[in-house]
Motif scaffolding. Sequence first.
Motif, PDB file in Angstrom:
ATOM      1  N   GLY A 285      17.745  -7.384  19.111  1.00 16.62           N
ATOM      2  CA  GLY A 285      18.656  -8.244  18.364  1.00 16.62           C
ATOM      3  C   GLY A 285      20.108  -7.987  18.713  1.00 16.62           C
ATOM      4  O   GLY A 285      20.885  -8.931  18.910  1.00 16.62           O
ATOM      5  N   ILE A 286      20.479  -6.708  18.822  1.00 18.70           N
ATOM      6  CA  ILE A 286      21.871  -6.370  19.163  1.00 18.70           C
ATOM      7  C   ILE A 286      22.175  -6.809  20.593  1.00 18.70           C
ATOM      8  O   ILE A 286      23.190  -7.439  20.862  1.00 18.70           O
ATOM      9  N   LYS A 287      21.256  -6.502  21.509  1.00 20.94           N
ATOM     10  CA  LYS A 287      21.493  -6.829  22.924  1.00 20.94           C
ATOM     11  C   LYS A 287      21.611  -8.338  23.140  1.00 20.94           C
ATOM     12  O   LYS A 287      22.403  -8.786  23.969  1.00 20.94           O
ATOM     13  N   ALA A 288      20.826  -9.096  22.379  1.00 21.48           N
ATOM     14  CA  ALA A 288      20.830 -10.547  22.560  1.00 21.48           C
ATOM     15  C   ALA A 288      22.207 -11.142  22.270  1.00 21.48           C
ATOM     16  O   ALA A 288      22.581 -12.168  22.823  1.00 21.48           O
ATOM     17  N   GLU A 289      22.959 -10.457  21.407  1.00 18.38           N
ATOM     18  CA  GLU A 289      24.276 -10.974  21.021  1.00 18.38           C
ATOM     19  C   GLU A 289      25.424 -10.427  21.855  1.00 18.38           C
ATOM     20  O   GLU A 289      26.550 -10.895  21.748  1.00 18.38           O
ATOM     21  N   LEU A 290      25.134  -9.394  22.656  1.00 19.27           N
ATOM     22  CA  LEU A 290      26.223  -8.745  23.403  1.00 19.27           C
ATOM     23  C   LEU A 290      26.539  -9.512  24.684  1.00 19.27           C
ATOM     24  O   LEU A 290      25.631  -9.953  25.374  1.00 19.27           O
ATOM     25  N   PRO A 291      27.828  -9.623  25.012  1.00 20.47           N
ATOM     26  CA  PRO A 291      28.183 -10.160  26.325  1.00 20.47           C
ATOM     27  C   PRO A 291      27.554  -9.271  27.414  1.00 20.47           C
ATOM     28  O   PRO A 291      27.323  -8.080  27.189  1.00 20.47           O
ATOM     29  N   ALA A 292      27.303  -9.853  28.581  1.00 19.64           N
ATOM     30  CA  ALA A 292      26.571  -9.145  29.640  1.00 19.64           C
ATOM     31  C   ALA A 292      27.264  -7.874  30.121  1.00 19.64           C
ATOM     32  O   ALA A 292      26.617  -6.946  30.602  1.00 19.64           O
ATOM     33  N   ASN A 293      28.585  -7.798  29.973  1.00 21.28           N
ATOM     34  CA  ASN A 293      29.301  -6.626  30.488  1.00 21.28           C
ATOM     35  C   ASN A 293      29.341  -5.457  29.495  1.00 21.28           C
ATOM     36  O   ASN A 293      29.905  -4.412  29.793  1.00 21.28           O
TER      37      ASN A 293
END
Length: 221
Positions: free
Chosen positions: A9-17
């Motif tokens: 869930g957290i990763k899905a919302e993070l910008p790729a960098n």
Amino acid sequence: MDIAKNIQGIKAELPANVSLIAVSKRKPNEAILTAYNAGHKAFGENIVQDLQKKHEVLPKDIEWHFIGHLQSNKVKYIAPFVFLIHSVDSLKLLKIINKEGLKNKRIIHCLLQIHIAEEDTKFGLSPDDLAKLLQSEEYKTLENIKIKGLMGMATNTSDKIQVRAEFAALKKQFDIIKNSFFKDDADFDTLSMGMSGDYKIAVEEGSNMIRVGSSIFGERV
Ligand SMILES: *Cc1c(COP(=O)(O)O)cnc(C)c1O
């Protein structure tokens, strides 16, 4: 707590960098393995002895981040394997990390911890100390450490305006330091800021590495 789901869930919302460090301090090996088996490899610990024990028994391809206050006499226990030390706050400590890096025939990646919060309980260098450190002749001789960037913690407050201002100030410091000391150094690229309660603001203000514990593993007791 569904650890795998929380991470996804957290990763899905993070910008790729932006990279996510799962802060597993005071959490059992089983919790770490759950995250690991879901594909997560980067974990953060803040106590040398705990980190050492976990490293010993957990999969060897875990990237271990040290995020706590580091005492000089304990550097040797993590020097053989630590992936990134986030919390370097003196030249003295940096010199010892360098010495242990040399002994272990490796270059140890470090972040310089900057004091941005209002509370004086939080460790870190002032902007002045930071510039002095980087200008010193001694620093220039250190060949077994690599400064990858800066780390900071905002004040623990519900005042989001203050938190945002502190992160913005750290980002500004990062840009100044990058331009003054690491202009042609593509490896100086890491700004570690943001925890469970404030990582969204941190990312908006320019963080590219967040350290999240309780939002992944649940509250610590
Ligand atoms: C504990 C800790 C974190 C994670 O805190 P949470 O609020 O649980 O996300 C991040 N950074 C440092 C330096 C910590 O000590």
